[in-house]
Design a protein around this motif. Structure first.
Motif, PDB file in Angstrom:
ATOM      1  N   CYS A 199       0.866  -1.190   0.000  1.00  0.00           N
ATOM      2  CA  CYS A 199       0.000   0.000   0.000  1.00  0.00           C
ATOM      3  C   CYS A 199       0.902   1.241   0.000  1.00  0.00           C
ATOM      4  CB  CYS A 199      -0.890  -0.008   1.248  1.00  0.00           C
ATOM      5  SG  CYS A 199      -1.737   1.563   1.531  1.00  0.00           S
ATOM      6  N   CYS A 202       0.454   3.467   3.478  1.00  0.00           N
ATOM      7  CA  CYS A 202       0.920   3.049   4.809  1.00  0.00           C
ATOM      8  C   CYS A 202       2.093   2.075   4.726  1.00  0.00           C
ATOM      9  CB  CYS A 202      -0.220   2.449   5.624  1.00  0.00           C
ATOM     10  SG  CYS A 202      -0.753   0.848   5.006  1.00  0.00           S
ATOM     11  N   CYS A 222      -7.397  -1.327   2.229  1.00  0.00           N
ATOM     12  CA  CYS A 222      -6.128  -1.744   2.824  1.00  0.00           C
ATOM     13  C   CYS A 222      -6.456  -2.197   4.249  1.00  0.00           C
ATOM     14  CB  CYS A 222      -5.136  -0.583   2.838  1.00  0.00           C
ATOM     15  SG  CYS A 222      -3.648  -0.933   3.816  1.00  0.00           S
ATOM     16  N   CYS A 225      -4.495   0.473   6.760  1.00  0.00           N
ATOM     17  CA  CYS A 225      -4.877   1.892   6.899  1.00  0.00           C
ATOM     18  C   CYS A 225      -6.326   2.175   6.518  1.00  0.00           C
ATOM     19  CB  CYS A 225      -3.926   2.785   6.101  1.00  0.00           C
ATOM     20  SG  CYS A 225      -4.094   2.608   4.317  1.00  0.00           S
TER      21      CYS A 225
HETATM   22 ZN   LIG Z   1      -2.585   1.144   3.611  1.00  0.00          ZN
END
Ligand SMILES: [Zn+2]
Length: 242
Positions: A199, A202, A222, A225
């Motif tokens: 991701c 994050c 995700c 996050c």
């Molecule tokens: Zn993320």
């Protein structure tokens, strides 16, 4: 028809585009203000230089007056030498005349230096004023450029908002509430592209299952996050090609 993740990707692209356009719009007045500040600073410098020159001229004139009166004083003391009643008085007068001559020499030196400086500064003054003037004359052109760009951006923003609305309308109803909630909270920051399997918001690695879902253009968040994630355009294309 593109899957939800592809729609999310396009929505994110449009939202970032809108943010970029708004930022550019905000920078316009800042650029104009910087220009005005530069003009004002140069004008101040020109004015300060003018004031300093005026003061310098006054100081030189004062020294010229002081020189004149010191010369007169020397003449007066020379006349008094003839009328001196005692040797002591005579010598005192001679000492005074000697001092006054030194003062005259010093004043003359200062006057010459002052006049030279007046000449140098007076020569620089038009340069500074011309520079300020030149910069000031650019103002209408800058204002016009900014206004033109402002109109362009306003038009582009309007187009982008229409596109965004149209793309958002294609989101399947099942995800609409979740989408609205996330966008309301974080707007353009509610999205993240996945780079490789990570991701990009994050830096957490997504699971293989999640990655495969994204390859199928499914709606996924995700797990770390909570952002709506998607793969870059090329990932899907490569799957389609293979
Ligand atoms: Zn993320």
């Amino acid at each position: 028809m593109p899957g939800p993740a592809a729609i999310i990707r396009e929505i994110h692209r449009l939202k970032k585009h809108i943010v970029d356009l708004r930022n550019e719009l905000d920078r316009g007045p800042i650029r104009l203000k910087k220009h005005h500040d530069r003009v004002a600073r140069l004008e101040d410098m020109a004015k300060e230089a003018e004031d300093a020159l005026r003061k310098l001229k006054v100081a030189v004139q004062e020294k010229e007056l002081a020189l004149k009166s010191t010369h007169q004083l020397i003449e007066k003391h020379k006349r008094q030498l003839n009328e001196a009643a005692s040797t002591k008085e005579y010598e005192a007068l001679l000492a005074e005349i000697e001092n006054e001559k030194k003062t005259c020499q010093q004043l003359e030196d200062e006057i010459i230096a002052g006049l030279e400086e007046v000449e140098v500064r007076a020569a620089k003054l038009p340069e500074l004023a011309a520079e300020a003037d030149k910069l000031k004359q650019q103002t209408p052109k800058i204002q016009e450029e900014l206004q033109t760009r402002r109109n362009e951006i306003t038009e582009l923003l309007s187009q982008a908002h229409k596109q965004l609305e149209a793309v958002e309308a294609t989101l399947p109803a099942d995800f609409r509430d979740q989408y609205n909630r996330l966008v309301k909270l974080q707007n353009e920051n509610a999205f993240a592209e996945v780079h490789g399997r990570t991701c990009s918001a994050c830096y957490t690695e997504i699971t293989m299952q999640c990655y495969n879902d994204l390859l199928q253009e499914q709606f996924r968040l995700c797990e770390s996050c909570g952002r709506m994630i998607y793969l870059p355009q090329s990932s899907r294309a490569s799957v389609e090609e293979s």
